[in-house]
Design a protein around this motif. Structure first.
Motif, mmCIF file in Angstrom:
data_model
loop_
_atom_site.group_PDB
_atom_site.id
_atom_site.type_symbol
_atom_site.label_atom_id
_atom_site.label_comp_id
_atom_site.label_asym_id
_atom_site.label_seq_id
_atom_site.Cartn_x
_atom_site.Cartn_y
_atom_site.Cartn_z
ATOM 1 N N SER A 284 0.827 -1.204 0.000
ATOM 2 C CA SER A 284 0.000 0.000 0.000
ATOM 3 C C SER A 284 0.863 1.257 0.000
ATOM 4 C CB SER A 284 -0.922 -0.010 1.230
ATOM 5 O OG SER A 284 -1.739 1.136 1.255
ATOM 6 N N VAL B 219 1.311 4.323 -2.909
ATOM 7 C CA VAL B 219 1.292 5.769 -2.672
ATOM 8 C C VAL B 219 2.538 6.419 -3.249
ATOM 9 C CG1 VAL B 219 1.337 7.542 -0.866
ATOM 10 C CG2 VAL B 219 -0.150 5.551 -0.617
ATOM 11 N N GLN C 209 -3.707 7.544 -3.181
ATOM 12 C CA GLN C 209 -3.524 8.802 -2.468
ATOM 13 C C GLN C 209 -3.194 8.599 -0.993
ATOM 14 O OE1 GLN C 209 -3.523 11.894 -3.896
ATOM 15 N NE2 GLN C 209 -3.607 10.734 -5.802
ATOM 16 N N THR C 210 -3.683 7.491 -0.419
ATOM 17 C CA THR C 210 -3.469 7.229 1.007
ATOM 18 C C THR C 210 -3.110 5.763 1.221
ATOM 19 O OG1 THR C 210 -5.824 6.765 1.363
ATOM 20 C CG2 THR C 210 -5.068 9.030 1.743
ATOM 21 N N VAL C 211 -2.513 5.494 2.361
ATOM 22 C CA VAL C 211 -2.188 4.124 2.762
ATOM 23 C C VAL C 211 -3.442 3.445 3.290
ATOM 24 C CG1 VAL C 211 -0.797 2.698 4.318
ATOM 25 C CG2 VAL C 211 0.183 4.768 3.298
ATOM 26 N N ASP C 212 -3.637 2.196 2.885
ATOM 27 C CA ASP C 212 -4.800 1.437 3.343
ATOM 28 C C ASP C 212 -4.724 1.248 4.861
ATOM 29 O OD1 ASP C 212 -7.005 -0.119 3.615
ATOM 30 O OD2 ASP C 212 -6.188 -1.888 2.607
ATOM 31 N N GLU C 213 -5.766 1.670 5.568
ATOM 32 C CA GLU C 213 -5.785 1.558 7.029
ATOM 33 C C GLU C 213 -6.558 0.332 7.517
ATOM 34 O OE1 GLU C 213 -7.235 5.180 8.664
ATOM 35 O OE2 GLU C 213 -5.673 6.434 7.753
ATOM 36 N N ALA D 67 -0.289 2.980 9.953
ATOM 37 C CA ALA D 67 -0.888 3.432 8.696
ATOM 38 C C ALA D 67 -1.503 4.816 8.854
ATOM 39 C CB ALA D 67 -1.937 2.420 8.228
ATOM 40 N N VAL D 68 -2.154 5.066 9.991
ATOM 41 C CA VAL D 68 -2.751 6.380 10.242
ATOM 42 C C VAL D 68 -1.677 7.461 10.280
ATOM 43 C CG1 VAL D 68 -4.006 7.758 11.944
ATOM 44 C CG2 VAL D 68 -4.759 5.424 11.433
ATOM 45 N N ASN E 36 -0.366 8.188 6.755
ATOM 46 C CA ASN E 36 -1.298 9.028 6.005
ATOM 47 C C ASN E 36 -1.220 10.479 6.471
ATOM 48 O OD1 ASN E 36 -2.361 7.101 4.255
ATOM 49 N ND2 ASN E 36 -3.842 6.390 5.759
ATOM 50 N N VAL F 261 1.833 11.935 4.840
ATOM 51 C CA VAL F 261 1.610 12.237 3.421
ATOM 52 C C VAL F 261 0.812 13.531 3.279
ATOM 53 C CG1 VAL F 261 0.451 11.443 1.330
ATOM 54 C CG2 VAL F 261 1.790 9.836 2.679
ATOM 55 N N ARG F 262 -0.248 13.664 4.081
ATOM 56 C CA ARG F 262 -1.052 14.890 4.003
ATOM 57 C C ARG F 262 -0.234 16.119 4.398
ATOM 58 N NH1 ARG F 262 -5.011 11.374 6.195
ATOM 59 N NH2 ARG F 262 -4.465 12.069 8.299
#
Length: 474
Positions: free
Chosen positions: A223, A227, A233-237, A247-248, A251, A254-255
């Motif tokens: 995942s 990205v 666009q985001t990592v699978d949570e 994972a959170v 993300n 990344v943001r």
């Protein structure tokens, strides 16, 4: 000569990726391998200890059973002797085991005077010989291992008994331990085979357990790679509770990265507008005036505007360089550029070819790759006699390409070693007869440096100039 003029400072940009430090010891060993090795080692130690304990317990149990059999024979001898008088005990007869009657069978008994050690009775298997026995304490049942006839190892049991008031006798029974040791050896072999099969089964179960247990890590890695490639666009949570917080946080990173880039682009645009307008006003004010001072002001204002544009562009590129998840395929970009250059230089009938044996993705903005490759191909087309060759090759260890190398070669007049070094100076043009500003390769070097790559010039195999562009890849 070619319109080549990259700035040498671009090759030393601070944003260049640091080289990877070599792995120390087993630092590069996978977590799965470590878990399997530790579990297998622990299982091996546990099974060895278990085998040793089982064999030891079996040996002790076998010896107790052997001693119990000797004790039965000892009591049988005492019982038969009691049939006589204290001073003249009865001679023991058949003990129910024919081995006591077979010469040197390994099974023997012997009755002696307790005080003198004189042998009164003995089994037929001794053939008049005697056993060398340690002296027991009165009333003690002594167990010992002694040497017997023919150097056999015997396990002996002896006891001193008293008939009447003064008659004391030592009675000993001994048996060959070969049978005992053979049974122990057979049992140890069976235990070893059983534990071996069990150990292999445990290792297999551990392997499956580790693979299944670490599968969410592979999912997280895939995942995150999606990205990085720009496919997501985001990592699978949707992960187990232990990995979901990671994972959170990824993300959130990344943001945050994208927000920083957007703010940087906004500031760059604001700064560009704030600086360009005053410079344009200055240039317009001095334009058309013949005074030397006005000419010098106009010249320096144009230089300032050029420098502002250059460094603002570098800031924009640096922001793009740090965007996570931006990538593009190399082949479509180069194919599109070659078609465009073929149309631009169609009056010269150039042979522009692309040699690409495997698909590679550039880890960066597509327009940046177009700008770098476009400048190099255009420069080669300006000086080529008849042919331009563009080749792409992955560079890296194993199956994963860490770099992509784009080489552009022409069959033009080329450059000498000193001229190539001069060409790598900012704004340097070695031939004023060819259109250009001398900034084309400066852009290439700046962009390549911001991506952690570089540009080098050398002599082409066709005799012209070869430009070698190294960029990060996926």
């Amino acid at each position: 000569m070619p319109d080549v003029s990259p700035g040498a400072e671009g090759t030393q940009d601070a944003s260049r990726e640091a080289p990877r430090a070599p792995a120390r010891g087993g630092a590069n060993r996978s977590i799965a391998t470590r878990l399997i090795m530790v579990a297998a080692l622990w299982s091996l130690v546990a099974l060895l200890v278990t085998g040793f304990v089982l064999v030891t317990l079996y040996r002790e149990a076998s010896e107790r059973e052997f001693d119990a059999r000797l004790d039965v024979y000892l009591k049988a001898i005492i019982g038969e002797m009691a049939a006589g008088t204290p001073s003249s005990p009865a001679v023991p007869g058949n003990l129910g085991d024919p081995r006591f009657d077979l010469p040197a069978s390994g099974w023997y008994w012997m009755v002696m005077q307790a005080e003198t050690g004189e042998v009164l009775f003995s089994s037929e298997s001794l053939l008049g010989d005697r056993l060398e026995l340690p002296q027991p304490e009165p009333g003690e049942v002594l167990k010992s291992v002694i040497g017997g006839p023919r150097s056999a190892e015997l396990r002996a049991l002896q006891r001193t008994i008293i008939f009447g008031e003064a008659a004391a006798y030592r009675i000993a029974v001994a048996g060959d331990t070969d049978e005992l040791r053979e049974r122990e050896s057979d049992f140890a072999g069976q235990v070893a085979l059983t534990l071996l099969v069990l150990g292999l089964g445990l290792v297999g179960a551990i392997f499956l357990q580790v693979r299944v247990g670490l599968r969410p890590l592979a999912t997280l890695s895939a995942s995150l790679a999606a990205v990085r490639r720009g496919d997501a666009q985001t990592v699978d949570e949707d992960l187990p509770p232990e990995l979901r917080p990671l994972a959170v946080e990824l993300n959130a990173l990344v943001r945050s990265n994208r927000e920083v880039v957007e703010r940087a682009r906004t500031h760059v645009g604001n700064l560009a507008h704030a600086l360009k307008t005053p410079l344009s006003v200055i240039v317009n004010e001095v334009r058309g005036q013949d005074a030397p001072f006005a000419g010098k002001v106009g010249e320096q204002a144009e230089l300032m505007r050029s420098q502002v544009n250059h460094h603002l562009e570098r800031a924009r590129m640096a922001a793009q360089r740090r965007v996570i998840g931006v990538s593009c395929d190399v082949e479509p970009v180069l194919a599109r550029l070659i078609r465009a250059m073929s149309r631009i230089h169609r009056d010269r009938d150039l042979d522009i070819s692309l040699d690409m044996k495997s698909q590679v993705r550039f880890r960066g903005e597509e327009q940046d790759l177009e700008e770098m490759a476009g400048n190099l191909i255009d420069n080669a087309c300006k000086w080529a006699s008849s042919r331009v060759r563009v080749s792409v090759a992955p560079q890296g260890e194993g199956a994963t390409a860490e770099r992509v190398v784009v080489t552009i070669e022409d069959d033009g007049p080329g450059l000498g070693a000193q001229e190539r070094a001069e060409a790598l100076k900012r704004g340097r043009r070695l031939d004023e007869t060819v259109p250009g500003t001398g900034l084309g390769l400066s852009i290439v070097v700046d962009l390549a440096g911001l991506y952690g790559g570089d540009l080098s010039l050398s002599k082409a195999r066709t005799g012209g100039l070869a430009a070698r562009l190294v960029l990060p890849a996926l």
